[in-house]
Design a protein around this motif. Sequence first.
Motif, PDB file in Angstrom:
ATOM      1  N   ARG A 211       0.836  -1.198   0.000  1.00 38.38           N
ATOM      2  CA  ARG A 211       0.000   0.000   0.000  1.00 38.38           C
ATOM      3  C   ARG A 211       0.873   1.251   0.000  1.00 38.38           C
ATOM      4  NH1 ARG A 211      -2.777  -3.795   2.710  1.00 38.38           N
ATOM      5  NH2 ARG A 211      -5.031  -3.939   2.319  1.00 38.38           N
ATOM      6  N   GLY A 212       0.499   2.193  -0.849  1.00 38.04           N
ATOM      7  CA  GLY A 212       1.230   3.455  -0.883  1.00 38.04           C
ATOM      8  C   GLY A 212       2.442   3.464  -1.786  1.00 38.04           C
ATOM      9  N   ASP A 213       2.743   2.350  -2.456  1.00 38.94           N
ATOM     10  CA  ASP A 213       3.891   2.329  -3.364  1.00 38.94           C
ATOM     11  C   ASP A 213       3.693   3.323  -4.504  1.00 38.94           C
ATOM     12  OD1 ASP A 213       5.282   0.467  -1.955  1.00 38.94           O
ATOM     13  OD2 ASP A 213       4.926  -1.212  -3.337  1.00 38.94           O
ATOM     14  N   ARG A 214       4.778   4.018  -4.839  1.00 37.08           N
ATOM     15  CA  ARG A 214       4.765   4.929  -5.990  1.00 37.08           C
ATOM     16  C   ARG A 214       5.778   4.427  -7.008  1.00 37.08           C
ATOM     17  NH1 ARG A 214       5.263  10.316  -2.553  1.00 37.08           N
ATOM     18  NH2 ARG A 214       6.097   8.789  -1.092  1.00 37.08           N
ATOM     19  N   ILE A 215       5.261   3.970  -8.123  1.00 40.03           N
ATOM     20  CA  ILE A 215       6.059   3.286  -9.135  1.00 40.03           C
ATOM     21  C   ILE A 215       6.430   4.272 -10.235  1.00 40.03           C
ATOM     22  CG2 ILE A 215       6.048   1.398 -10.806  1.00 40.03           C
ATOM     23  CD1 ILE A 215       3.759   0.189  -9.013  1.00 40.03           C
ATOM     24  N   VAL A 216       7.708   4.319 -10.548  1.00 39.59           N
ATOM     25  CA  VAL A 216       8.189   5.169 -11.634  1.00 39.59           C
ATOM     26  C   VAL A 216       8.875   4.280 -12.667  1.00 39.59           C
ATOM     27  CG1 VAL A 216       9.668   7.088 -12.306  1.00 39.59           C
ATOM     28  CG2 VAL A 216       8.503   7.131 -10.085  1.00 39.59           C
ATOM     29  N   VAL A 217       8.314   4.240 -13.878  1.00 43.04           N
ATOM     30  CA  VAL A 217       8.930   3.501 -14.978  1.00 43.04           C
ATOM     31  C   VAL A 217       9.962   4.429 -15.606  1.00 43.04           C
ATOM     32  CG1 VAL A 217       8.548   2.288 -17.155  1.00 43.04           C
ATOM     33  CG2 VAL A 217       6.819   2.191 -15.333  1.00 43.04           C
ATOM     34  N   VAL A 218      11.224   4.087 -15.426  1.00 36.07           N
ATOM     35  CA  VAL A 218      12.325   4.990 -15.756  1.00 36.07           C
ATOM     36  C   VAL A 218      12.644   4.934 -17.249  1.00 36.07           C
ATOM     37  CG1 VAL A 218      14.730   5.583 -15.270  1.00 36.07           C
ATOM     38  CG2 VAL A 218      13.267   4.684 -13.442  1.00 36.07           C
ATOM     39  N   ALA A 219      12.732   6.117 -17.869  1.00 37.00           N
ATOM     40  CA  ALA A 219      13.129   6.212 -19.281  1.00 37.00           C
ATOM     41  C   ALA A 219      13.509   7.651 -19.570  1.00 37.00           C
ATOM     42  CB  ALA A 219      11.997   5.780 -20.202  1.00 37.00           C
ATOM     43  N   ASP A 220      14.475   7.822 -20.447  1.00 33.77           N
ATOM     44  CA  ASP A 220      14.824   9.168 -20.909  1.00 33.77           C
ATOM     45  C   ASP A 220      13.660   9.730 -21.707  1.00 33.77           C
ATOM     46  OD1 ASP A 220      17.330   9.006 -19.761  1.00 33.77           O
ATOM     47  OD2 ASP A 220      18.256   8.196 -21.577  1.00 33.77           O
ATOM     48  N   GLU A 221      13.353  10.989 -21.485  1.00 33.56           N
ATOM     49  CA  GLU A 221      12.243  11.617 -22.199  1.00 33.56           C
ATOM     50  C   GLU A 221      12.519  11.644 -23.700  1.00 33.56           C
ATOM     51  OE1 GLU A 221       8.884  12.909 -23.256  1.00 33.56           O
ATOM     52  OE2 GLU A 221       9.214  12.746 -21.085  1.00 33.56           O
ATOM     53  N   THR A 222      11.556  11.180 -24.466  1.00 35.11           N
ATOM     54  CA  THR A 222      11.724  11.187 -25.914  1.00 35.11           C
ATOM     55  C   THR A 222      11.715  12.620 -26.447  1.00 35.11           C
ATOM     56  OG1 THR A 222      10.763  10.500 -28.029  1.00 35.11           O
ATOM     57  CG2 THR A 222       9.220  10.889 -26.214  1.00 35.11           C
ATOM     58  N   GLN A 223      12.583  12.868 -27.400  1.00 35.85           N
ATOM     59  CA  GLN A 223      12.652  14.178 -28.029  1.00 35.85           C
ATOM     60  C   GLN A 223      12.021  14.179 -29.422  1.00 35.85           C
ATOM     61  OE1 GLN A 223      13.587  16.880 -26.335  1.00 35.85           O
ATOM     62  NE2 GLN A 223      13.814  15.454 -24.616  1.00 35.85           N
ATOM     63  N   ARG A 224      11.280  13.118 -29.712  1.00 33.29           N
ATOM     64  CA  ARG A 224      10.535  13.079 -30.975  1.00 33.29           C
ATOM     65  C   ARG A 224       9.229  13.841 -30.777  1.00 33.29           C
ATOM     66  NH1 ARG A 224      11.421   6.636 -31.929  1.00 33.29           N
ATOM     67  NH2 ARG A 224      13.522   6.728 -32.825  1.00 33.29           N
ATOM     68  N   LYS A 225       9.346  15.147 -30.836  1.00 31.85           N
ATOM     69  CA  LYS A 225       8.195  16.006 -30.579  1.00 31.85           C
ATOM     70  C   LYS A 225       7.896  16.863 -31.800  1.00 31.85           C
ATOM     71  CE  LYS A 225       9.046  16.048 -25.619  1.00 31.85           C
ATOM     72  NZ  LYS A 225       9.271  16.866 -24.392  1.00 31.85           N
ATOM     73  N   GLU A 226       6.812  17.581 -31.697  1.00 29.49           N
ATOM     74  CA  GLU A 226       6.350  18.367 -32.844  1.00 29.49           C
ATOM     75  C   GLU A 226       7.023  19.741 -32.848  1.00 29.49           C
ATOM     76  OE1 GLU A 226       2.090  19.293 -35.070  1.00 29.49           O
ATOM     77  OE2 GLU A 226       2.155  18.882 -32.922  1.00 29.49           O
ATOM     78  N   PHE A 227       8.304  19.764 -33.227  1.00 27.52           N
ATOM     79  CA  PHE A 227       9.034  21.020 -33.332  1.00 27.52           C
ATOM     80  C   PHE A 227       8.732  21.637 -34.701  1.00 27.52           C
ATOM     81  CE2 PHE A 227      11.843  18.366 -30.586  1.00 27.52           C
ATOM     82  CZ  PHE A 227      11.673  19.093 -29.419  1.00 27.52           C
ATOM     83  N   ASN A 228       8.223  22.852 -34.704  1.00 25.54           N
ATOM     84  CA  ASN A 228       7.851  23.530 -35.945  1.00 25.54           C
ATOM     85  C   ASN A 228       8.274  24.991 -35.921  1.00 25.54           C
ATOM     86  OD1 ASN A 228       6.344  21.344 -37.173  1.00 25.54           O
ATOM     87  ND2 ASN A 228       4.747  21.744 -35.662  1.00 25.54           N
ATOM     88  N   VAL A 229       8.421  25.559 -37.108  1.00 21.97           N
ATOM     89  CA  VAL A 229       8.480  27.008 -37.264  1.00 21.97           C
ATOM     90  C   VAL A 229       7.449  27.380 -38.317  1.00 21.97           C
ATOM     91  CG1 VAL A 229      10.904  27.238 -36.628  1.00 21.97           C
ATOM     92  CG2 VAL A 229      10.292  26.870 -39.019  1.00 21.97           C
ATOM     93  N   ILE A 230       7.028  28.626 -38.289  1.00 17.93           N
ATOM     94  CA  ILE A 230       6.072  29.116 -39.281  1.00 17.93           C
ATOM     95  C   ILE A 230       6.770  30.146 -40.163  1.00 17.93           C
ATOM     96  CG2 ILE A 230       3.882  30.317 -39.628  1.00 17.93           C
ATOM     97  CD1 ILE A 230       2.992  29.233 -36.910  1.00 17.93           C
ATOM     98  N   VAL A 231       6.744  29.896 -41.445  1.00 20.54           N
ATOM     99  CA  VAL A 231       7.365  30.807 -42.415  1.00 20.54           C
ATOM    100  C   VAL A 231       6.251  31.480 -43.202  1.00 20.54           C
ATOM    101  CG1 VAL A 231       8.977  31.025 -44.340  1.00 20.54           C
ATOM    102  CG2 VAL A 231       9.356  29.266 -42.587  1.00 20.54           C
ATOM    103  N   LEU A 232       6.246  32.815 -43.167  1.00 22.38           N
ATOM    104  CA  LEU A 232       5.203  33.584 -43.845  1.00 22.38           C
ATOM    105  C   LEU A 232       5.829  34.651 -44.734  1.00 22.38           C
ATOM    106  CD1 LEU A 232       2.868  34.098 -40.752  1.00 22.38           C
ATOM    107  CD2 LEU A 232       2.553  32.437 -42.595  1.00 22.38           C
ATOM    108  N   GLY A 233       5.041  35.147 -45.628  1.00 22.87           N
ATOM    109  CA  GLY A 233       5.522  36.234 -46.487  1.00 22.87           C
ATOM    110  C   GLY A 233       5.986  35.733 -47.839  1.00 22.87           C
ATOM    111  N   GLU A 234       7.080  36.321 -48.333  1.00 21.63           N
ATOM    112  CA  GLU A 234       7.538  36.095 -49.706  1.00 21.63           C
ATOM    113  C   GLU A 234       8.409  34.845 -49.842  1.00 21.63           C
ATOM    114  OE1 GLU A 234       6.429  37.620 -52.301  1.00 21.63           O
ATOM    115  OE2 GLU A 234       5.158  38.927 -51.094  1.00 21.63           O
TER     116      GLU A 234
END
Length: 341
Positions: A211-234
């Motif tokens: 009772r009361g156990d706190r379980i942490v599944v250990v892993a490096d945070e993935t960096q496969r994320k939605e990195f974007n820039v917005i290009v506007l204009g000419e």
Amino acid sequence: MKKLIFLFSFLSVVSLFAQTDERSGFSNLLQAGTISVTIGGDFIVTGSFPAFVTERVDQFVSRLYKETSGKLLANINASYQLDELKKKIDDFSLRGITLKRSSGEIQTLDLQKFRVNGEFVNNPYLKNDDVIIFPDNDIERNFFTVEGAVNNPDKFFYVEGDDLQDALELARGINKAYENVKRVDIHRLSYDGQKMNVVMSDIDSVPLLQRGDRIVVVADETQRKEFNVIVLGEVNRPGVIPITKNNTSIKGVIEDAGGFTEMASLKKAKLFRGSSNIRFILEKEFGLDLEDLSEYLKGWPNPFLFEYEKNTMLRMSNLTEADTIFFLADEQIRQMTNEAS
């Protein structure tokens, strides 16, 4: 003596008729395809209820919950009362449920696990005179938590005999976005809350939980994320350009945007970064229509048009540079329009 014999005979006949009526009623229930099931313990409603012979436990419980909660909530209008009542209605556990059969058989059911894995061992068909008993839902003391690289990090009701694999299953397994997940840390607090012991375990092992156990599944945070820039204009293909986390060059972005048009002016090009007012600046100052990019810009709050226009009017009024208001207004506008490099 005759009176006593007559009375005894009368009671026997009445008892016989009662038994016949009871058997007849039960027979009628079976013919109608219904049985009697009793619910007890810590549930939204308790008592004996008709059930269908084709119903499993989860279907029966879900039906009673829906019917009862609907009646309880039907006449509540005040939102605060509605929220409070919903909390009380939902305050029961789908784990550690006891099923008692009239034959004397006793099963422990886990409907929460059934809803994860679909295994009917935790969701059998009902039989006549079944008794379903819900445990006391003291999840503040009887709990474990699962965090880290899992699909459904959450707090779960603890049942005696739970092990690490039960916990991972309830958390819907390892999130496939994470790679090389091998270790689990089980943080275990002492009874007096003064000492923390960390039990390191292999992801495939089956240590019993407490009772009361706190379980942490250990892993490096993935960096496969939605990195974007917005290009506007000419540019030839304005819009959203996918980039890496921190090593995509402006040249590469322009190339992905199809390169410059003939009307492009590099001297007047601007790079906006980290401004909370980007959307406003692009629309107000440059007259760009960003409706098609609203999905990508929803993280950038719409700026404060009123504040901008108020400060613009202050700067255009007959103030001297010695006026504090002039400097405040000028500083505000500078921050709102010149956050570009």
